[in-house]
Design a protein around this motif. Structure first.
Motif, PDB file in Angstrom:
ATOM      1  N   VAL A 120      54.644 -33.194  -5.270  1.00  0.00           N
ATOM      2  CA  VAL A 120      55.647 -34.220  -5.711  1.00  0.00           C
ATOM      3  C   VAL A 120      56.388 -34.539  -4.840  1.00  0.00           C
ATOM      4  N   GLY A 121      56.213 -34.321  -3.398  1.00  0.00           N
ATOM      5  CA  GLY A 121      56.827 -34.705  -2.356  1.00  0.00           C
ATOM      6  C   GLY A 121      58.188 -34.347  -1.943  1.00  0.00           C
ATOM      7  N   VAL A 122      58.404 -33.062  -2.158  1.00  0.00           N
ATOM      8  CA  VAL A 122      59.648 -32.301  -1.814  1.00  0.00           C
ATOM      9  C   VAL A 122      59.379 -30.989  -0.832  1.00  0.00           C
ATOM     10  N   SER A 123      60.363 -30.484  -0.370  1.00  0.00           N
ATOM     11  CA  SER A 123      60.106 -29.438   0.489  1.00  0.00           C
ATOM     12  C   SER A 123      59.365 -28.211  -0.162  1.00  0.00           C
ATOM     13  N   PRO A 124      58.540 -27.567   0.657  1.00  0.00           N
ATOM     14  CA  PRO A 124      57.875 -26.372  -0.028  1.00  0.00           C
ATOM     15  C   PRO A 124      58.832 -25.467  -0.307  1.00  0.00           C
ATOM     16  N   MET A 125      59.893 -25.433   0.562  1.00  0.00           N
ATOM     17  CA  MET A 125      60.948 -24.135   0.452  1.00  0.00           C
ATOM     18  C   MET A 125      61.674 -24.371  -0.864  1.00  0.00           C
ATOM     19  N   LEU A 126      61.801 -25.596  -1.382  1.00  0.00           N
ATOM     20  CA  LEU A 126      62.136 -25.720  -2.653  1.00  0.00           C
ATOM     21  C   LEU A 126      61.285 -25.096  -3.881  1.00  0.00           C
ATOM     22  N   GLY A 127      59.945 -25.197  -3.700  1.00  0.00           N
ATOM     23  CA  GLY A 127      59.129 -24.714  -4.488  1.00  0.00           C
ATOM     24  C   GLY A 127      59.047 -23.373  -4.507  1.00  0.00           C
ATOM     25  N   ILE A 128      59.479 -22.553  -3.458  1.00  0.00           N
ATOM     26  CA  ILE A 128      59.721 -21.013  -3.425  1.00  0.00           C
ATOM     27  C   ILE A 128      60.819 -20.719  -4.086  1.00  0.00           C
ATOM     28  N   MET A 129      62.217 -21.591  -4.065  1.00  0.00           N
ATOM     29  CA  MET A 129      63.048 -21.420  -4.756  1.00  0.00           C
ATOM     30  C   MET A 129      62.943 -21.475  -6.318  1.00  0.00           C
ATOM     31  N   ALA A 130      61.960 -22.377  -6.677  1.00  0.00           N
ATOM     32  CA  ALA A 130      61.863 -22.576  -7.999  1.00  0.00           C
ATOM     33  C   ALA A 130      60.585 -21.662  -8.387  1.00  0.00           C
TER      34      ALA A 130
END
Length: 425
Positions: A120-130
């Motif tokens: 979806v085009g956001v930082s992979p780090m935010l994926g870890i946060m979610a």
């Protein structure tokens, strides 16, 4: 207008918000039903007030959250001190199987989060946060790892983690019992004789005690619920054993923080101080169990755990920058929906089968979804509601799920989170 609170004022405000959150949680049915932690209630209300003042141009509020970090490290130290490996033997083979599926879920949640964030085009780090940070980890881990991610240059990480943890609490409570009931009907699971019921469980008291300081938003709620008629009053905490527990926690914190710094220097890996403290605490607990160096009162450790978690989580919530979520709302919703679909499919097609496809397995599925998306008290509440429907308590489930969901899962989940964060950074 700028409003700047100093350290004492910020700490007092955090305690006030924590108390108000507990007051509201005890009186609002929705908050009780979904096990919303007191720090989340009080801290989030204040964060909304700060947002309103900011968006209307009325005032900007500044806080001194210097005490958040030591309280957070103390909390994770208590988690390590609760991690007796002897409990694995007590749970037997089924506990090991349940632990493996919990560890597998934590691994997959981060991989799904990273993959979806990239898509979806956001930082992979935010994926870890979610991912495992907020779902398997709950609000405690969200508030702990969010600032670490922001220090790595990812703006809005704490807000994303806290929002994801709140979503998980509600979703885990809604879907746990529903999924277990579906499995019983779908597979014609035989219900044990009702004679096995030993009485209604004291969840109102158990959950209230753990949640009063936010002690279930994370994985700190370790007590196995007992029938009301068999639950003794706890009056054993006194100055002496409380002082001993504080001393042990303080010494372990110092050694653990030094370990974290040393490992970071040697490996080049960013290792948060609280992870080092938890490792040292875990090692000390199991060595102390065998060698008997010092007598540690588990109730005193639990009391400290609940207070430090409530305090640092309230501080994290009250300093939340909600406006940072605006541009991330759409991608975050997509990531969390995929996470929800995955855990439901995993629970139905894998967890239920490997646990034996029986009544105990269905009960553990209800708990698995509860803490896999939310927190240990959610797991206990799910299992209580499910067992109450059939009038039979699953003794094995109430032994295994709290042991795994509260402490033992962190043996793999936390190192995995740290590795993933360094990997995507």
């Amino acid at each position: 207008m700028e409003i700047q609170l100093n350290l004492v004022q910020s700490a007092a405000l955090a305690l006030l918000l924590l108390s108000l959150g507990e007051w509201a949680r005890q009186r609002v049915g929705f908050l009780q039903k979904y096990c919303i932690p007191a720090p989340v209630i009080g801290g989030f209300v204040f964060a909304l007030i700060v947002l309103l003042l900011r968006q209307t141009g009325t005032a900007q509020v500044g806080l001194d959250t210097s005490l958040q970090s030591p309280a957070m490290i103390a909390f994770f130290t208590t988690i390590g001190l609760a991690g007796s490996l002897a409990s694995i033997k007590k749970g037997g083979k089924l506990l090991l199987v349940y632990l493996v599926v919990c560890w597998s879920l934590a691994i997959m949640q981060n991989l799904i989060g990273i993959g979806m964030a990239t898509a979806v085009g956001v930082s992979p780090m935010l994926g870890i946060m979610a991912g495992a940070v907020s779902l398997e980890g709950g609000h405690g881990a969200a508030a702990a790892f969010g600032p670490t991610a922001e220090a790595m240059g990812v703006e809005g990480a704490t807000a994303v983690a806290i929002a994801s943890a709140t979503f998980g609490l509600v979703a885990g409570s809604l879907m746990g019992g529903m999924t277990a009931s579906f499995l019983v009907a779908r597979h014609n699971v035989q219900i044990p004789e009702k004679a096995g019921l030993r009485g209604k469980l004291a969840f109102a008291g158990a959950v209230a005690r753990n949640m009063s300081a936010g002690g279930g938003s994370d994985k700190a709620a370790t007590a196995v619920a007992e029938p009301i008629e068999e639950t003794p009053a706890k009056n054993g905490i006194n100055y002496s054993n409380l002082l001993t527990a504080v001393l042990v926690i303080g010494v372990v914190m110092v050694i653990g923080m030094a370990l974290g710094t040393w490992l970071s220097d040697v490996t080049g890996f960013s290792l948060p101080a609280y992870v080092g403290a938890m490792i040292i605490a875990l090692v000390f607990r199991n060595m102390n169990d065998k060698l008997g160096w010092v007598k540690i009162d588990d109730d005193a450790v639990d009391l400290i755990s609940r207070f430090t978690l409530g305090f640092f989580l309230t501080m994290a919530m009250m300093s939340l920058k909600i406006w940072e979520l605006a541009s991330l709302a759409g991608p975050l919703v997509l990531i969390l929906l995929v996470q929800l679909l995955f855990i439901l499919a995993f629970a139905v097609f894998v967890v239920f089968r490997v646990l034996g496809k029986n009544y105990d397995a269905a009960t553990m599925v209800a708990g698995f979804i509860g803490h896999g998306l939310g927190a240990t008290p959610n797991a206990l509440a799910n299992m209580d509601a499910f067992n109450s429907r059939f009038g039979v308590r699953s003794e094995r489930a109430f032994l295994i799920v709290p042991l795994a969901g509260a402490v033992l899962i962190d043996l793999v989940a936390l190192p995995w989170i740290v590795w993933c964060m360094n990997w995507v950074a």
